[in-house]
Design a protein around this motif. Structure first.
Motif, PDB file in Angstrom:
ATOM      1  N   VAL A  40      23.523  14.768  -8.184  1.00 46.84           N
ATOM      2  CA  VAL A  40      24.209  13.823  -9.056  1.00 46.84           C
ATOM      3  C   VAL A  40      24.128  12.434  -8.427  1.00 46.84           C
ATOM      4  CG1 VAL A  40      26.366  13.258 -10.225  1.00 46.84           C
ATOM      5  CG2 VAL A  40      25.774  15.656  -9.799  1.00 46.84           C
ATOM      6  N   ARG A  41      23.597  11.493  -9.173  1.00 52.28           N
ATOM      7  CA  ARG A  41      23.484  10.111  -8.701  1.00 52.28           C
ATOM      8  C   ARG A  41      24.857   9.436  -8.730  1.00 52.28           C
ATOM      9  NH1 ARG A  41      17.883   8.076 -11.591  1.00 52.28           N
ATOM     10  NH2 ARG A  41      16.550   9.548 -10.513  1.00 52.28           N
ATOM     11  N   ARG A  42      24.952   8.281  -8.096  1.00 53.37           N
ATOM     12  CA  ARG A  42      26.227   7.541  -8.035  1.00 53.37           C
ATOM     13  C   ARG A  42      26.842   7.296  -9.399  1.00 53.37           C
ATOM     14  NH1 ARG A  42      24.125   3.006  -4.520  1.00 53.37           N
ATOM     15  NH2 ARG A  42      23.664   4.210  -2.688  1.00 53.37           N
ATOM     16  N   ASP A  43      25.979   7.054 -10.391  1.00 52.72           N
ATOM     17  CA  ASP A  43      26.475   6.751 -11.734  1.00 52.72           C
ATOM     18  C   ASP A  43      26.816   8.008 -12.538  1.00 52.72           C
ATOM     19  OD1 ASP A  43      23.961   7.755 -12.309  1.00 52.72           O
ATOM     20  OD2 ASP A  43      23.235   5.957 -13.320  1.00 52.72           O
ATOM     21  N   GLY A  44      26.719   9.190 -11.913  1.00 55.66           N
ATOM     22  CA  GLY A  44      27.056  10.440 -12.574  1.00 55.66           C
ATOM     23  C   GLY A  44      25.884  11.120 -13.260  1.00 55.66           C
ATOM     24  N   GLU A  45      24.741  10.448 -13.309  1.00 47.94           N
ATOM     25  CA  GLU A  45      23.556  11.029 -13.937  1.00 47.94           C
ATOM     26  C   GLU A  45      22.958  12.120 -13.040  1.00 47.94           C
ATOM     27  OE1 GLU A  45      19.698   9.245 -16.146  1.00 47.94           O
ATOM     28  OE2 GLU A  45      19.978   8.574 -14.086  1.00 47.94           O
ATOM     29  N   TRP A  46      22.548  13.219 -13.666  1.00 44.51           N
ATOM     30  CA  TRP A  46      21.920  14.306 -12.928  1.00 44.51           C
ATOM     31  C   TRP A  46      20.423  14.039 -12.779  1.00 44.51           C
ATOM     32  CZ3 TRP A  46      23.429  20.058 -13.478  1.00 44.51           C
ATOM     33  CH2 TRP A  46      24.794  20.215 -13.272  1.00 44.51           C
ATOM     34  N   ALA A  47      19.866  14.540 -11.674  1.00 45.13           N
ATOM     35  CA  ALA A  47      18.424  14.476 -11.436  1.00 45.13           C
ATOM     36  C   ALA A  47      17.974  15.830 -10.886  1.00 45.13           C
ATOM     37  CB  ALA A  47      18.084  13.355 -10.461  1.00 45.13           C
ATOM     38  N   ILE A  48      16.736  16.158 -11.149  1.00 42.85           N
ATOM     39  CA  ILE A  48      16.144  17.423 -10.701  1.00 42.85           C
ATOM     40  C   ILE A  48      15.289  17.159  -9.470  1.00 42.85           C
ATOM     41  CG2 ILE A  48      14.619  19.338 -11.345  1.00 42.85           C
ATOM     42  CD1 ILE A  48      15.165  18.512 -14.314  1.00 42.85           C
ATOM     43  N   ILE A  49      15.421  18.006  -8.462  1.00 42.45           N
ATOM     44  CA  ILE A  49      14.534  17.953  -7.303  1.00 42.45           C
ATOM     45  C   ILE A  49      13.412  18.954  -7.555  1.00 42.45           C
ATOM     46  CG2 ILE A  49      14.292  18.295  -4.808  1.00 42.45           C
ATOM     47  CD1 ILE A  49      16.127  15.963  -5.542  1.00 42.45           C
ATOM     48  N   HIS A  50      12.175  18.465  -7.528  1.00 42.68           N
ATOM     49  CA  HIS A  50      10.992  19.308  -7.696  1.00 42.68           C
ATOM     50  C   HIS A  50      10.274  19.439  -6.350  1.00 42.68           C
ATOM     51  CE1 HIS A  50      11.235  18.117 -12.037  1.00 42.68           C
ATOM     52  NE2 HIS A  50      10.847  19.373 -12.188  1.00 42.68           N
ATOM     53  N   ARG A  51       9.698  20.618  -6.113  1.00 41.96           N
ATOM     54  CA  ARG A  51       8.850  20.831  -4.934  1.00 41.96           C
ATOM     55  C   ARG A  51       7.506  21.366  -5.411  1.00 41.96           C
ATOM     56  NH1 ARG A  51      11.472  24.619  -1.022  1.00 41.96           N
ATOM     57  NH2 ARG A  51      11.093  26.068  -2.717  1.00 41.96           N
ATOM     58  N   CYS A  52       6.428  20.776  -4.908  1.00 38.57           N
ATOM     59  CA  CYS A  52       5.081  21.196  -5.279  1.00 38.57           C
ATOM     60  C   CYS A  52       4.758  22.523  -4.604  1.00 38.57           C
ATOM     61  CB  CYS A  52       4.063  20.135  -4.867  1.00 38.57           C
ATOM     62  SG  CYS A  52       2.363  20.579  -5.318  1.00 38.57           S
ATOM     63  N   ARG A  53       4.349  23.488  -5.393  1.00 40.28           N
ATOM     64  CA  ARG A  53       3.977  24.809  -4.855  1.00 40.28           C
ATOM     65  C   ARG A  53       2.718  24.739  -4.004  1.00 40.28           C
ATOM     66  NH1 ARG A  53       4.593  29.118  -9.816  1.00 40.28           N
ATOM     67  NH2 ARG A  53       6.868  29.091  -9.925  1.00 40.28           N
ATOM     68  N   GLN A  54       1.886  23.739  -4.260  1.00 41.93           N
ATOM     69  CA  GLN A  54       0.615  23.646  -3.557  1.00 41.93           C
ATOM     70  C   GLN A  54       0.726  22.903  -2.227  1.00 41.93           C
ATOM     71  OE1 GLN A  54      -2.682  23.198  -6.174  1.00 41.93           O
ATOM     72  NE2 GLN A  54      -3.797  21.915  -4.731  1.00 41.93           N
TER      73      GLN A  54
END
Length: 144
Positions: A82-96
């Motif tokens: 959750v960012r400071r402004d309350g907005e959610w973000a997704i963490i992605h990880r590259c499988r490769q």
């Protein structure tokens, strides 16, 4: 004349470095992970970069919008924050290659998938749940 302009714009998208950093992407695509047809209209943003169904993406950027990554691997959603402004973000990880990136949640993203990712640490703790009482007693004493 209109066809000429469209062709010229398509060439700019393909060859101009950093084009998508300053221009929205209105292209539809088929998710390489789940096969979902992804259209940008319902995203609530001009920079759609992941599937709203499975939340997977492709590793195409080193910096947002630069299209400089040579990897092309599948970026799987591993966490949310959750960012400071309350907005959610997704963490992605590259499988490769293992690269990590953060992407804003879009308006049409699956709320069930987002919640399942957010709750994963609670549903899969790094210790047996049955030992919580024992671990609490060890940390704080028998009578807590």
């Amino acid at each position: 004349m209109e066809g000429y302009r469209l062709n010229r714009e398509n060439k700019r998208k393909k060859f101009e470095k950093g084009y998508y950093q300053s221009h929205g992407c209105s292209d539809s695509f088929t998710c390489k992970h789940c096969g979902w047809l992804v259209t940008p209209e319902a995203a609530g943003t001009q920079h759609r970069n992941h599937c709203p169904n499975c939340l997977c993406s492709l590793h195409v950027d080193n910096e947002p919008g630069d299209r400089d990554a040579d990897c092309g691997g599948l970026m799987e959603p591993i966490s949310v924050w959750v960012r400071r402004d309350g907005e959610w973000a997704i963490i992605h990880r590259c499988r490769q290659c293992g690269a990590l990136s953060s992407n804003r949640v879009a308006a049409d993203d699956s709320p069930v998938k987002l919640m399942s990712i957010a709750l994963r640490p609670l549903s899969q703790p790094p210790f047996p749940v049955e030992r919580i009482q024992e671990l609490t007693d060890m940390m704080f004493g028998e009578n807590t």
